[in-house]
Scaffold this motif. Structure first.
Motif, PDB file in Angstrom:
ATOM      1  N   ASN A 180       0.811  -1.219   0.000  1.00  0.00           N
ATOM      2  CA  ASN A 180       0.000   0.000   0.000  1.00  0.00           C
ATOM      3  C   ASN A 180       0.847   1.272   0.000  1.00  0.00           C
ATOM      4  OD1 ASN A 180      -2.432  -1.398  -0.014  1.00  0.00           O
ATOM      5  ND2 ASN A 180      -2.564  -1.478   2.218  1.00  0.00           N
ATOM      6  N   GLY A 181       2.177   1.099  -0.111  1.00  0.00           N
ATOM      7  CA  GLY A 181       3.066   2.260  -0.180  1.00  0.00           C
ATOM      8  C   GLY A 181       3.288   2.945   1.147  1.00  0.00           C
ATOM      9  N   GLY A 182       3.123   2.207   2.259  1.00  0.00           N
ATOM     10  CA  GLY A 182       3.197   2.825   3.578  1.00  0.00           C
ATOM     11  C   GLY A 182       4.529   2.729   4.289  1.00  0.00           C
ATOM     12  N   ILE A 183       5.585   2.205   3.625  1.00  0.00           N
ATOM     13  CA  ILE A 183       6.897   2.059   4.259  1.00  0.00           C
ATOM     14  C   ILE A 183       7.949   2.840   3.476  1.00  0.00           C
ATOM     15  CG2 ILE A 183       8.714   0.442   4.984  1.00  0.00           C
ATOM     16  CD1 ILE A 183       6.115   0.142   6.563  1.00  0.00           C
ATOM     17  N   ARG A 184       8.727   3.646   4.194  1.00  0.00           N
ATOM     18  CA  ARG A 184       9.843   4.369   3.588  1.00  0.00           C
ATOM     19  C   ARG A 184      11.112   4.121   4.393  1.00  0.00           C
ATOM     20  NH1 ARG A 184       8.621   8.530  -0.109  1.00  0.00           N
ATOM     21  NH2 ARG A 184       6.365   8.765  -0.455  1.00  0.00           N
ATOM     22  N   ILE A 185      12.235   3.981   3.698  1.00  0.00           N
ATOM     23  CA  ILE A 185      13.543   3.853   4.321  1.00  0.00           C
ATOM     24  C   ILE A 185      14.365   5.062   3.904  1.00  0.00           C
ATOM     25  CG2 ILE A 185      15.648   2.462   4.553  1.00  0.00           C
ATOM     26  CD1 ILE A 185      13.288   1.024   5.695  1.00  0.00           C
ATOM     27  N   ASN A 186      14.789   5.862   4.890  1.00  0.00           N
ATOM     28  CA  ASN A 186      15.522   7.104   4.620  1.00  0.00           C
ATOM     29  C   ASN A 186      14.823   7.950   3.553  1.00  0.00           C
ATOM     30  OD1 ASN A 186      17.495   6.618   6.524  1.00  0.00           O
ATOM     31  ND2 ASN A 186      18.930   5.682   5.084  1.00  0.00           N
ATOM     32  N   GLY A 187      13.485   7.997   3.652  1.00  0.00           N
ATOM     33  CA  GLY A 187      12.700   8.847   2.765  1.00  0.00           C
ATOM     34  C   GLY A 187      12.315   8.211   1.449  1.00  0.00           C
ATOM     35  N   GLU A 188      12.874   7.026   1.122  1.00  0.00           N
ATOM     36  CA  GLU A 188      12.564   6.360  -0.140  1.00  0.00           C
ATOM     37  C   GLU A 188      11.500   5.298   0.083  1.00  0.00           C
ATOM     38  OE1 GLU A 188      13.793   7.084  -3.178  1.00  0.00           O
ATOM     39  OE2 GLU A 188      14.869   8.768  -2.274  1.00  0.00           O
ATOM     40  N   LYS A 189      10.462   5.317  -0.763  1.00  0.00           N
ATOM     41  CA  LYS A 189       9.379   4.347  -0.627  1.00  0.00           C
ATOM     42  C   LYS A 189       9.869   2.942  -0.950  1.00  0.00           C
ATOM     43  CE  LYS A 189       5.309   5.557  -2.130  1.00  0.00           C
ATOM     44  NZ  LYS A 189       4.171   5.840  -3.044  1.00  0.00           N
ATOM     45  N   VAL A 190       9.469   1.982  -0.129  1.00  0.00           N
ATOM     46  CA  VAL A 190       9.783   0.575  -0.374  1.00  0.00           C
ATOM     47  C   VAL A 190       8.663  -0.004  -1.238  1.00  0.00           C
ATOM     48  CG1 VAL A 190      10.148  -1.699   0.661  1.00  0.00           C
ATOM     49  CG2 VAL A 190      11.010   0.357   1.819  1.00  0.00           C
ATOM     50  N   ASN A 191       9.042  -0.519  -2.421  1.00  0.00           N
ATOM     51  CA  ASN A 191       8.034  -1.039  -3.345  1.00  0.00           C
ATOM     52  C   ASN A 191       8.020  -2.552  -3.443  1.00  0.00           C
ATOM     53  OD1 ASN A 191       7.055   1.562  -4.313  1.00  0.00           O
ATOM     54  ND2 ASN A 191       9.049   1.767  -5.307  1.00  0.00           N
ATOM     55  N   ASP A 192       9.108  -3.188  -3.009  1.00  0.00           N
ATOM     56  CA  ASP A 192       9.260  -4.636  -3.188  1.00  0.00           C
ATOM     57  C   ASP A 192       9.285  -5.321  -1.823  1.00  0.00           C
ATOM     58  OD1 ASP A 192       9.904  -7.232  -3.855  1.00  0.00           O
ATOM     59  OD2 ASP A 192      11.545  -6.683  -5.201  1.00  0.00           O
ATOM     60  N   ILE A 193       8.386  -6.286  -1.615  1.00  0.00           N
ATOM     61  CA  ILE A 193       8.329  -7.001  -0.332  1.00  0.00           C
ATOM     62  C   ILE A 193       9.553  -7.884  -0.127  1.00  0.00           C
ATOM     63  CG2 ILE A 193       5.815  -6.979  -0.227  1.00  0.00           C
ATOM     64  CD1 ILE A 193       5.853  -9.894  -1.196  1.00  0.00           C
ATOM     65  N   HIS A 194      10.345  -8.089  -1.193  1.00  0.00           N
ATOM     66  CA  HIS A 194      11.543  -8.928  -1.085  1.00  0.00           C
ATOM     67  C   HIS A 194      12.809  -8.102  -0.869  1.00  0.00           C
ATOM     68  CE1 HIS A 194       9.108 -12.324  -2.262  1.00  0.00           C
ATOM     69  NE2 HIS A 194       8.729 -11.701  -3.365  1.00  0.00           N
ATOM     70  N   ASP A 195      12.665  -6.780  -0.745  1.00  0.00           N
ATOM     71  CA  ASP A 195      13.839  -5.918  -0.565  1.00  0.00           C
ATOM     72  C   ASP A 195      14.643  -6.331   0.658  1.00  0.00           C
ATOM     73  OD1 ASP A 195      13.522  -4.380  -2.752  1.00  0.00           O
ATOM     74  OD2 ASP A 195      12.998  -2.523  -1.707  1.00  0.00           O
ATOM     75  N   ALA A 196      15.974  -6.314   0.503  1.00  0.00           N
ATOM     76  CA  ALA A 196      16.878  -6.525   1.630  1.00  0.00           C
ATOM     77  C   ALA A 196      17.373  -5.164   2.101  1.00  0.00           C
ATOM     78  CB  ALA A 196      18.050  -7.405   1.215  1.00  0.00           C
ATOM     79  N   VAL A 197      17.314  -4.943   3.397  1.00  0.00           N
ATOM     80  CA  VAL A 197      17.726  -3.671   3.972  1.00  0.00           C
ATOM     81  C   VAL A 197      19.105  -3.815   4.592  1.00  0.00           C
ATOM     82  CG1 VAL A 197      17.188  -1.876   5.654  1.00  0.00           C
ATOM     83  CG2 VAL A 197      15.335  -3.059   4.454  1.00  0.00           C
ATOM     84  N   HIS A 198      20.021  -2.927   4.221  1.00  0.00           N
ATOM     85  CA  HIS A 198      21.340  -2.888   4.858  1.00  0.00           C
ATOM     86  C   HIS A 198      21.244  -1.931   6.042  1.00  0.00           C
ATOM     87  CE1 HIS A 198      25.606  -3.257   5.389  1.00  0.00           C
ATOM     88  NE2 HIS A 198      25.790  -1.940   5.251  1.00  0.00           N
ATOM     89  N   VAL A 199      21.268  -2.458   7.231  1.00  0.00           N
ATOM     90  CA  VAL A 199      21.041  -1.652   8.429  1.00  0.00           C
ATOM     91  C   VAL A 199      22.316  -0.919   8.818  1.00  0.00           C
ATOM     92  CG1 VAL A 199      20.314  -1.660  10.839  1.00  0.00           C
ATOM     93  CG2 VAL A 199      19.308  -3.294   9.221  1.00  0.00           C
ATOM     94  N   THR A 200      22.209   0.403   8.846  1.00  0.00           N
ATOM     95  CA  THR A 200      23.324   1.236   9.291  1.00  0.00           C
ATOM     96  C   THR A 200      22.850   2.110  10.441  1.00  0.00           C
ATOM     97  OG1 THR A 200      22.723   2.917   7.663  1.00  0.00           O
ATOM     98  CG2 THR A 200      24.384   1.299   7.012  1.00  0.00           C
ATOM     99  N   ASP A 201      23.791   2.599  11.217  1.00  0.00           N
ATOM    100  CA  ASP A 201      23.450   3.463  12.339  1.00  0.00           C
ATOM    101  C   ASP A 201      22.795   4.744  11.816  1.00  0.00           C
ATOM    102  OD1 ASP A 201      23.678   3.761  15.248  1.00  0.00           O
ATOM    103  OD2 ASP A 201      24.801   5.563  14.742  1.00  0.00           O
ATOM    104  N   GLY A 202      21.627   5.081  12.368  1.00  0.00           N
ATOM    105  CA  GLY A 202      20.917   6.284  11.945  1.00  0.00           C
ATOM    106  C   GLY A 202      19.895   6.044  10.848  1.00  0.00           C
ATOM    107  N   LEU A 203      19.712   4.792  10.434  1.00  0.00           N
ATOM    108  CA  LEU A 203      18.709   4.478   9.413  1.00  0.00           C
ATOM    109  C   LEU A 203      17.320   4.878   9.896  1.00  0.00           C
ATOM    110  CD1 LEU A 203      18.499   2.746   6.628  1.00  0.00           C
ATOM    111  CD2 LEU A 203      17.488   1.022   8.125  1.00  0.00           C
ATOM    112  N   ILE A 204      16.569   5.598   9.061  1.00  0.00           N
ATOM    113  CA  ILE A 204      15.236   6.072   9.442  1.00  0.00           C
ATOM    114  C   ILE A 204      14.172   5.270   8.711  1.00  0.00           C
ATOM    115  CG2 ILE A 204      13.629   8.029   9.389  1.00  0.00           C
ATOM    116  CD1 ILE A 204      16.049   9.875   9.709  1.00  0.00           C
TER     117      ILE A 204
END
Length: 402
Positions: free
Chosen positions: A362-386
């Motif tokens: 539904n377009g409700g998740i953003r990582i560092n301001g960028e919309k997440v479009n793929d449920i299979h996305d892998a997130v690289h977790v860094t300090d300060g990630l929003i």
């Protein structure tokens, strides 16, 4: 008398009967004796949201006009559980649960009422003293036919669902509270209509002056349809963060604004009426009215400074697209690279993988301001990630060593 009546009448669903209520107000003024205003509490769910404050704000109006508030904690009735609206018997509460929940109520009620001027009672004060003969006498004051007039009992009886005998005693015990305290007025939600009238009935049966019943509406939640409820996740909690409270208020449907102003704010009646008129006449933009509503609600529970700051935060985030000035931090000690759905669930930002998947789609998740479009996305977790969830929830990760 007319002034007080207008204040107390505003925002009520029913006054039963109105003429007796006016007489009670006039008698109170003439004799300089405050009315006794009752609210019974069955402390089974102590987390307070704005829906609960509808009746509290009405009590506050009585308190501000010099009347005595009688809060009754149903430590006896709470062991039965109010069957109103239930299709099965309620779980009975223990003494420890009742006392723990009551303490939470008192702490939260103090945000609305002056608790130093409130009479606090546990209905065990009088119900525990009733011997079996007294219980039989109380039961003789009404009939089974009348009890079966209640919708919940009638529906269960019609569908052959069990009704335990002790459940019939709930409205009797609540009504007997009014007999014991000689209440002048009892308040409750409009779903409590039957229970409230039982107090009036029993007072008459015991030779007491009958109380007047004031019912207040149940307020719809953020979806604009269902009544406000934590279980439906459409609520505004009075202990919520000011930014959350402000943002949630801004999301209510426009058609509910006037109702919210009347039922959950402490503004003067004249100001509420003017706001409603100005919105209807096109003199006040609905957006500006809603911002006033949000600012008022935050001010009531967090103070003026927090309300101003929450409004500035809302303007920056939702009107200018900036990040909030203060983002809560969450510790992350997990994998440096993780699937977005697993990350949301492990951080408890979503209750389940299916809900997380739905939020992403539904377009409700953003990582560092960028919309997440793929449920299979892998997130690289860094300090300060929003991470942003929906429109109002932001968290900043503090990434530890893996």
């Amino acid at each position: 008398m007319e002034r007080q009546f207008a204040i107390f009448q505003n925002g009520t669903n029913e006054i039963i009967p109105e003429d007796e209520f006016k007489n009670k107000i006039a008698k109170s003024i003439t004799n300089n004796i405050p009315m006794k205003i009752k609210l019974g509490l069955d402390p089974s769910a102590p987390d307070i949201h704005l829906g609960h404050t509808v009746v509290l704000n009405k009590l506050k109006q009585f308190q501000e006009n010099g009347h005595v508030i009688q809060l009754i904690i149903g430590d006896y009735t709470g062991k039965i559980g109010d069957p109103t609206g239930k299709s099965a018997a309620r779980k009975q509460l223990t003494d420890e649960e009742v006392k723990r929940n009551a303490k939470t109520y008192f702490e939260q009620f103090s945000k609305v009422l002056d608790m130093d001027k409130v009479e606090l009672h546990y209905n065990s004060e009088w119900l525990a003293r009733l011997d079996f003969a007294g219980v039989i006498q109380m039961a003789a004051k009404t009939t089974v036919a009348r009890l079966l007039e209640r919708n919940d009992f009638a529906e269960r009886y019609a569908t052959n669902k069990p009704i335990s005998l002790h459940e019939f005693f709930y409205p009797l015990m609540q009504g007997y509270d009014s007999v014991a305290l000689e209440c002048d007025v009892e308040l409750g939600g409009n779903d409590q209509h039957f229970n409230l009238l039982m107090g009036r009935h029993l007072q008459e049966q015991y030779g007491k002056e009958k109380q007047v019943v004031l019912t207040v509406p149940l307020i719809e939640g953020l979806d604009g349809v269902e009544k406000m409820s934590k279980s439906k996740n459409n609520y505004i909690g009075i202990d919520e963060d000011p930014n959350q409270m402000y943002g949630k208020t801004m999301s209510i449907p426009d058609h509910l604004m006037t109702k919210y102003f009347h039922l959950v704010t402490d503004l003067a009646l004249e100001e509420k009426m003017k706001i409603a008129h100005d919105v209807e006449a096109g003199l006040l933009h609905p957006r500006d009215a809603k911002m006033l509503l949000a600012r008022t609600i935050v001010r009531m529970y967090h103070g003026e400074a927090a309300a101003v700051q929450a409004e500035e935060n809302f303007k920056n985030v939702f009107q200018k697209g900036a990040l909030p000035a203060h983002i809560p931090a969450m510790r992350w000690d997990g994998d440096k690279t993780i699937n977005i759905i697993d990350l949301l669930v492990q951080l408890k930002l979503q209750p389940s993988k299916s809900e997380a998947r739905k939020m992403i789609q539904n377009g409700g998740i953003r990582i560092n301001g960028e919309k997440v479009n793929d449920i299979h996305d892998a997130v690289h977790v860094t300090d300060g990630l929003i991470i942003q969830v929906g429109k109002r929830k932001f968290v900043k990760l503090q990434a530890g060593e893996v």
